[in-house]
Write an enzyme that holds these catalytic residues in place. Structure first.
Site, PDB file in Angstrom:
ATOM      1  N   SER A   1      36.931  32.380  69.442  1.00  0.00           N
ATOM      2  CA  SER A   1      35.580  32.907  69.654  1.00  0.00           C
ATOM      3  C   SER A   1      34.863  33.167  68.334  1.00  0.00           C
ATOM      4  O   SER A   1      33.632  33.096  68.265  1.00  0.00           O
ATOM      5  CB  SER A   1      35.647  34.209  70.461  1.00  0.00           C
ATOM      6  OG  SER A   1      36.234  33.994  71.723  1.00  0.00           O
TER       7      SER A   1
ATOM      8  N   ASP B   1      47.221  36.802  80.982  1.00  0.00           N
ATOM      9  CA  ASP B   1      47.740  36.760  79.619  1.00  0.00           C
ATOM     10  C   ASP B   1      47.930  38.152  79.028  1.00  0.00           C
ATOM     11  O   ASP B   1      48.857  38.379  78.246  1.00  0.00           O
ATOM     12  CB  ASP B   1      46.800  35.942  78.729  1.00  0.00           C
ATOM     13  CG  ASP B   1      46.991  34.445  78.915  1.00  0.00           C
ATOM     14  OD1 ASP B   1      48.014  34.048  79.509  1.00  0.00           O
ATOM     15  OD2 ASP B   1      46.127  33.674  78.463  1.00  0.00           O
ATOM     16  N   GLY B   2      47.064  39.094  79.393  1.00  0.00           N
ATOM     17  CA  GLY B   2      47.199  40.458  78.883  1.00  0.00           C
ATOM     18  C   GLY B   2      48.514  41.080  79.308  1.00  0.00           C
ATOM     19  O   GLY B   2      49.192  41.749  78.520  1.00  0.00           O
TER      20      GLY B   2
ATOM     21  N   THR C   1      43.718  30.318  70.458  1.00  0.00           N
ATOM     22  CA  THR C   1      42.808  30.088  71.590  1.00  0.00           C
ATOM     23  C   THR C   1      42.208  31.391  72.111  1.00  0.00           C
ATOM     24  O   THR C   1      41.555  31.393  73.152  1.00  0.00           O
ATOM     25  CB  THR C   1      43.551  29.378  72.742  1.00  0.00           C
ATOM     26  OG1 THR C   1      44.724  30.128  73.081  1.00  0.00           O
ATOM     27  CG2 THR C   1      43.954  27.970  72.349  1.00  0.00           C
TER      28      THR C   1
ATOM     29  N   ASN D   1      49.594  37.164  69.529  1.00  0.00           N
ATOM     30  CA  ASN D   1      48.331  36.450  69.363  1.00  0.00           C
ATOM     31  C   ASN D   1      47.745  36.621  67.969  1.00  0.00           C
ATOM     32  O   ASN D   1      47.603  35.669  67.223  1.00  0.00           O
ATOM     33  CB  ASN D   1      47.303  36.938  70.388  1.00  0.00           C
ATOM     34  CG  ASN D   1      47.274  36.105  71.646  1.00  0.00           C
ATOM     35  OD1 ASN D   1      48.023  35.137  71.772  1.00  0.00           O
ATOM     36  ND2 ASN D   1      46.424  36.468  72.581  1.00  0.00           N
ATOM     37  N   GLU D   2      47.375  37.869  67.650  1.00  0.00           N
ATOM     38  CA  GLU D   2      46.662  38.081  66.395  1.00  0.00           C
ATOM     39  C   GLU D   2      46.734  39.521  65.919  1.00  0.00           C
ATOM     40  O   GLU D   2      46.960  40.451  66.702  1.00  0.00           O
ATOM     41  CB  GLU D   2      45.188  37.673  66.525  1.00  0.00           C
ATOM     42  CG  GLU D   2      44.309  38.596  67.337  1.00  0.00           C
ATOM     43  CD  GLU D   2      44.308  38.347  68.823  1.00  0.00           C
ATOM     44  OE1 GLU D   2      44.758  39.276  69.536  1.00  0.00           O
ATOM     45  OE2 GLU D   2      43.885  37.277  69.275  1.00  0.00           O
TER      46      GLU D   2
ATOM     47  N   GLN E   1      46.396  45.949  71.433  1.00  0.00           N
ATOM     48  CA  GLN E   1      47.136  47.148  71.795  1.00  0.00           C
ATOM     49  C   GLN E   1      46.423  48.363  71.199  1.00  0.00           C
ATOM     50  O   GLN E   1      45.322  48.264  70.683  1.00  0.00           O
ATOM     51  CB  GLN E   1      48.573  47.051  71.275  1.00  0.00           C
ATOM     52  CG  GLN E   1      49.367  45.900  71.875  1.00  0.00           C
ATOM     53  CD  GLN E   1      50.719  45.765  71.220  1.00  0.00           C
ATOM     54  OE1 GLN E   1      51.434  46.724  71.007  1.00  0.00           O
ATOM     55  NE2 GLN E   1      51.083  44.542  70.879  1.00  0.00           N
TER      56      GLN E   1
ATOM     57  N   ARG F   1      33.377  40.250  52.007  1.00  0.00           N
ATOM     58  CA  ARG F   1      32.657  41.321  52.684  1.00  0.00           C
ATOM     59  C   ARG F   1      32.318  40.794  54.070  1.00  0.00           C
ATOM     60  O   ARG F   1      31.624  39.793  54.222  1.00  0.00           O
ATOM     61  CB  ARG F   1      31.384  41.701  51.930  1.00  0.00           C
ATOM     62  CG  ARG F   1      31.636  42.422  50.610  1.00  0.00           C
ATOM     63  CD  ARG F   1      30.330  42.813  49.936  1.00  0.00           C
ATOM     64  NE  ARG F   1      29.621  43.830  50.732  1.00  0.00           N
ATOM     65  CZ  ARG F   1      28.321  43.797  50.978  1.00  0.00           C
ATOM     66  NH1 ARG F   1      27.578  42.786  50.551  1.00  0.00           N
ATOM     67  NH2 ARG F   1      27.761  44.764  51.682  1.00  0.00           N
TER      68      ARG F   1
ATOM     69  N   ALA G   1      40.334  34.488  67.811  1.00  0.00           N
ATOM     70  CA  ALA G   1      40.098  33.622  66.655  1.00  0.00           C
ATOM     71  C   ALA G   1      39.206  32.436  67.017  1.00  0.00           C
ATOM     72  O   ALA G   1      38.341  32.029  66.226  1.00  0.00           O
ATOM     73  CB  ALA G   1      41.424  33.129  66.092  1.00  0.00           C
TER      74      ALA G   1
END
Length: 293
Positions: free
Chosen positions: A194, A74-75, A189, A148-149, A248, A176, A192
């Site tokens: 985790s 996936d990376g 998946t 992804n995020e 990244q 906070r 987020a």
């Protein structure tokens, strides 16, 4: 020689996978023997046992190919897709990594599945991306794009981040915490999940907001419409802030600048084999139990 709906195919990968060498070579020769023009990503060109291949970078592949086959995990897919999403090109992956949520094809049966795909038998799925921008006075700059995020955090473990979050210019909450994850359904998946976030089916037009280790138990993950604009503001006394898009290179943020996250104009144009099922994929990758009734 077999007809294909794709005239030029790019092969993309990374040489850090030792078992990629045979996969590259077999795939290239198979496509070449079908009369398909093949372009190899320059990072992986030395893995081939031929000098006949056309070599190019990701932008070249985006310009000239109409299908990209990514070999790896996936990376590697995220690295390639971040660039290729800017072009009109379809993408599929051969999984040589671990989980492989984005890389569908098993290397042992990849040629069988690809033969069907080249004939036009596949599922097409378009995934949306997120752009992150900063505003300083009247200047707006796009810092990066995430499949992804987007992750906001501080480099120092001892310091928490305090911020205010606005959705469509409406104050939503202050927090906070150790950071914040803003994820697409594709990224739900990943980190987020985790951090306690929900899994979103790719067809859900939503964005997941997941605080990282929040200071209050009432600070919970929420899902918002993906047409929303998220903005973050920070107090003047704030530790050094860092943002990453899909893990990244880090982007360091001036705390006096306002951050905006919104749906990108680019898309990830994925294709899957005809037998692909998202929930079956989840069950296998996450080790969910089989039917017991």
């Amino acid at each position: 020689m077999t007809s294909s709906i794709f005239r030029t195919i790019g092969i993309i990968g990374h040489s850090s996978y030792p078992k990629a060498i045979n996969t590259y070579d077999v795939l290239y020769r198979w496509l070449y023997n079908k009369g398909i023009k093949v372009m190899i990503e320059q990072h992986a060109s030395h893995l081939l046992r031929t000098h006949k291949a056309i070599i190019g970078n990701l932008h070249d592949i985006g310009d000239y190919a109409d299908l990209a086959i990514v070999i790896g995990g996936d990376g590697n897919m995220l690295r390639a897709a971040n660039v290729l999403s800017q072009y009109d090109i379809k993408i599929i992956g051969i999984n040589l990594g671990n989980l492989g949520f984005l890389t569908d094809l098993n290397p042992h049966s990849a040629l069988i599945e690809l033969s069907k795909i080249l004939s036009g038998h596949f599922i097409n799925e378009k995934r949306f991306l997120l752009d992150i921008k900063i505003q300083h006075y009247n200047n707006v700059t796009i810092l990066g794009t995430a499949i992804n995020e987007v992750i906001l955090y501080t480099n120092t473990i001892k310091n928490m981040i305090k911020f205010e979050l606005y959705i469509n210019n409406n104050f939503t909450f202050s927090s906070r915490s150790d950071g914040l994850i803003i994820a697409t359904p594709t990224g739900s998946t990943a980190y987020a999940l985790s951090a306690g976030g929900p899994i979103l089916s790719p067809s859900v037009e939503g964005i997941v907001l997941v605080p990282i280790c929040p200071h209050t138990v009432s600070s919970r993950p929420i899902i918002i419409d993906n047409k929303s604009t998220i903005s973050l503001k920070f107090p003047k006394i704030t530790p050094k802030l860092t943002i990453r898009c899909d893990n990244q290179n880090p982007i360091y943020i001036d705390k006096e600048k306002e951050i905006f996250i919104q749906r990108s104009n680019h898309i990830l144009d994925l294709i899957h084999p005809n037998n692909y099922n998202y929930f079956k994929n989840l069950r296998i990758k996450l080790g969910w139990q089989k039917n017991s009734i």
